[in-house]
Motif scaffolding. Sequence first.
Motif, PDB file in Angstrom:
ATOM      1  N   MET A 134       0.844  -1.201   0.000  1.00 62.06           N
ATOM      2  CA  MET A 134       0.000   0.000   0.000  1.00 62.06           C
ATOM      3  C   MET A 134       0.875   1.246   0.000  1.00 62.06           C
ATOM      4  SD  MET A 134      -2.913   1.235   2.749  1.00 62.06           S
ATOM      5  CE  MET A 134      -1.731   1.739   4.019  1.00 62.06           C
ATOM      6  N   LYS A 135       0.547   2.181  -0.874  1.00 60.47           N
ATOM      7  CA  LYS A 135       1.277   3.449  -0.927  1.00 60.47           C
ATOM      8  C   LYS A 135       0.563   4.486  -0.062  1.00 60.47           C
ATOM      9  CE  LYS A 135       3.272   2.719  -5.509  1.00 60.47           C
ATOM     10  NZ  LYS A 135       4.632   2.532  -4.985  1.00 60.47           N
ATOM     11  N   VAL A 136       1.347   5.357   0.550  1.00 61.97           N
ATOM     12  CA  VAL A 136       0.804   6.411   1.409  1.00 61.97           C
ATOM     13  C   VAL A 136       1.213   7.764   0.839  1.00 61.97           C
ATOM     14  CG1 VAL A 136       0.745   7.394   3.733  1.00 61.97           C
ATOM     15  CG2 VAL A 136       0.965   4.908   3.435  1.00 61.97           C
ATOM     16  N   LEU A 185      -3.107   2.714   9.335  1.00 65.88           N
ATOM     17  CA  LEU A 185      -2.401   2.338   8.105  1.00 65.88           C
ATOM     18  C   LEU A 185      -2.167   0.834   8.052  1.00 65.88           C
ATOM     19  CD1 LEU A 185       0.177   5.268   7.817  1.00 65.88           C
ATOM     20  CD2 LEU A 185      -1.925   4.944   6.506  1.00 65.88           C
ATOM     21  N   ALA A 186      -1.869   0.245   9.211  1.00 64.38           N
ATOM     22  CA  ALA A 186      -1.665  -1.208   9.265  1.00 64.38           C
ATOM     23  C   ALA A 186      -2.959  -1.943   8.903  1.00 64.38           C
ATOM     24  CB  ALA A 186      -1.193  -1.617  10.659  1.00 64.38           C
ATOM     25  N   LEU A 220      -5.482  -0.796   7.057  1.00 65.44           N
ATOM     26  CA  LEU A 220      -5.782  -0.593   5.637  1.00 65.44           C
ATOM     27  C   LEU A 220      -4.914  -1.494   4.769  1.00 65.44           C
ATOM     28  CD1 LEU A 220      -6.169   3.290   5.393  1.00 65.44           C
ATOM     29  CD2 LEU A 220      -7.989   1.585   5.276  1.00 65.44           C
ATOM     30  N   SER A 221      -3.645  -1.579   5.115  1.00 62.93           N
ATOM     31  CA  SER A 221      -2.713  -2.426   4.362  1.00 62.93           C
ATOM     32  C   SER A 221      -3.145  -3.888   4.416  1.00 62.93           C
ATOM     33  CB  SER A 221      -1.298  -2.264   4.923  1.00 62.93           C
ATOM     34  OG  SER A 221      -0.391  -3.071   4.207  1.00 62.93           O
ATOM     35  N   GLU A 222      -3.518  -4.328   5.606  1.00 62.26           N
ATOM     36  CA  GLU A 222      -3.950  -5.717   5.787  1.00 62.26           C
ATOM     37  C   GLU A 222      -5.238  -6.006   4.999  1.00 62.26           C
ATOM     38  OE1 GLU A 222      -5.201  -8.754   9.432  1.00 62.26           O
ATOM     39  OE2 GLU A 222      -4.228  -6.847   9.915  1.00 62.26           O
ATOM     40  N   GLY A 275      -5.945  -4.815   2.181  1.00 54.24           N
ATOM     41  CA  GLY A 275      -5.665  -4.788   0.750  1.00 54.24           C
ATOM     42  C   GLY A 275      -5.947  -3.466   0.071  1.00 54.24           C
ATOM     43  N   CYS A 276      -6.014  -2.395   0.869  1.00 55.43           N
ATOM     44  CA  CYS A 276      -6.206  -1.056   0.300  1.00 55.43           C
ATOM     45  C   CYS A 276      -4.980  -0.697  -0.544  1.00 55.43           C
ATOM     46  CB  CYS A 276      -6.395  -0.049   1.429  1.00 55.43           C
ATOM     47  SG  CYS A 276      -6.839   1.600   0.889  1.00 55.43           S
ATOM     48  N   ASP A 277      -5.192  -0.012  -1.657  1.00 55.51           N
ATOM     49  CA  ASP A 277      -4.078   0.311  -2.556  1.00 55.51           C
ATOM     50  C   ASP A 277      -3.361   1.603  -2.176  1.00 55.51           C
ATOM     51  OD1 ASP A 277      -4.378  -1.853  -4.684  1.00 55.51           O
ATOM     52  OD2 ASP A 277      -6.396  -1.001  -4.617  1.00 55.51           O
ATOM     53  N   ALA A 311      -3.407   5.000   0.738  1.00 54.45           N
ATOM     54  CA  ALA A 311      -3.924   5.784   1.860  1.00 54.45           C
ATOM     55  C   ALA A 311      -3.531   7.236   1.612  1.00 54.45           C
ATOM     56  CB  ALA A 311      -3.349   5.292   3.179  1.00 54.45           C
TER      57      ALA A 311
END
Length: 281
Positions: free
Chosen positions: A1-3, A78-79, A81-83, A85-87, A89
């Motif tokens: 996931m990119k932030v 953020l953790a 969202l990443s888990e 599968g969000c692309d 944030a």
Amino acid sequence: MKVFKTIHQLREHLSPLRSQTKIGLVPTMGALHQGHISLVEESKKKSQFTVASIFVNPTQFNNPEDLKKYPKTLESDLAKLSEAGCDIAFVPDDSEIYPRKPEIKIDLGPITTELEGKFRPGHFNGVGLVVSKLFHIVQPDLAFFGQKDLQQFYVIKKLVTELNFPVELHMVTTQREANGLAMSSRNMRLSADEIKEASMLYKALKISQNMLLAQSDIKEVKAQVQELFSQSERLELEYFEVIDTSSFKPLLKVKDSRKTAMCIAAEIGSVRLIDNLLLNS
């Protein structure tokens, strides 16, 4: 996931994707729970690319103390969202979204002065403003919102219609704790005893739903809810209304069960909670 923290970075990354990919947007104010994650999961089912924003929007808080106390848990957000599968944030700071104090006002008419609008003056102006900005910044094909904020969803639906945003809106069913309490970031501020007692909101909604489906008079239903809350020492009922979802005006009689919902707000300690049920749910 990119932030990404800036509008420029986000737009630069999304630009080449637009012609070949459906983009889903999940706007949040952080302090994420399973309710938010269910929005991400729904976005992943219906779009190829999911952007979640985390931004505690100051313009929708009419109570400065409430804004100050709003929980901020960026690292764990953020953790999660990443888990899920969000692309992407998108985590802008205040100055990125509001480089200067906004002067524009978005008035979406009478729907914004009922219920939440009555108890939180200016709230929906702030919601309309930040959602308009996010739609312009991300330019999503689809956007996902939770049913817990039912009035907000219908306000945003009107915003999309009035301003011709090419965005397909999706309302996702409220996620609940084991005792029925609607999941909310504000629940983090409740003690275990308060969480237990706050289940009364859902209990009241279920009782009212059953009564209305059994053809009970709305006055009787409201009296029953008042009686239920009178038994609680800590919960203070702010409002309970049976409303028409096209206007959010309180009903005296159910005319169309498909457009009828029960909406409730109550305070426990210094925490304000809201919830709702669609009559036909």
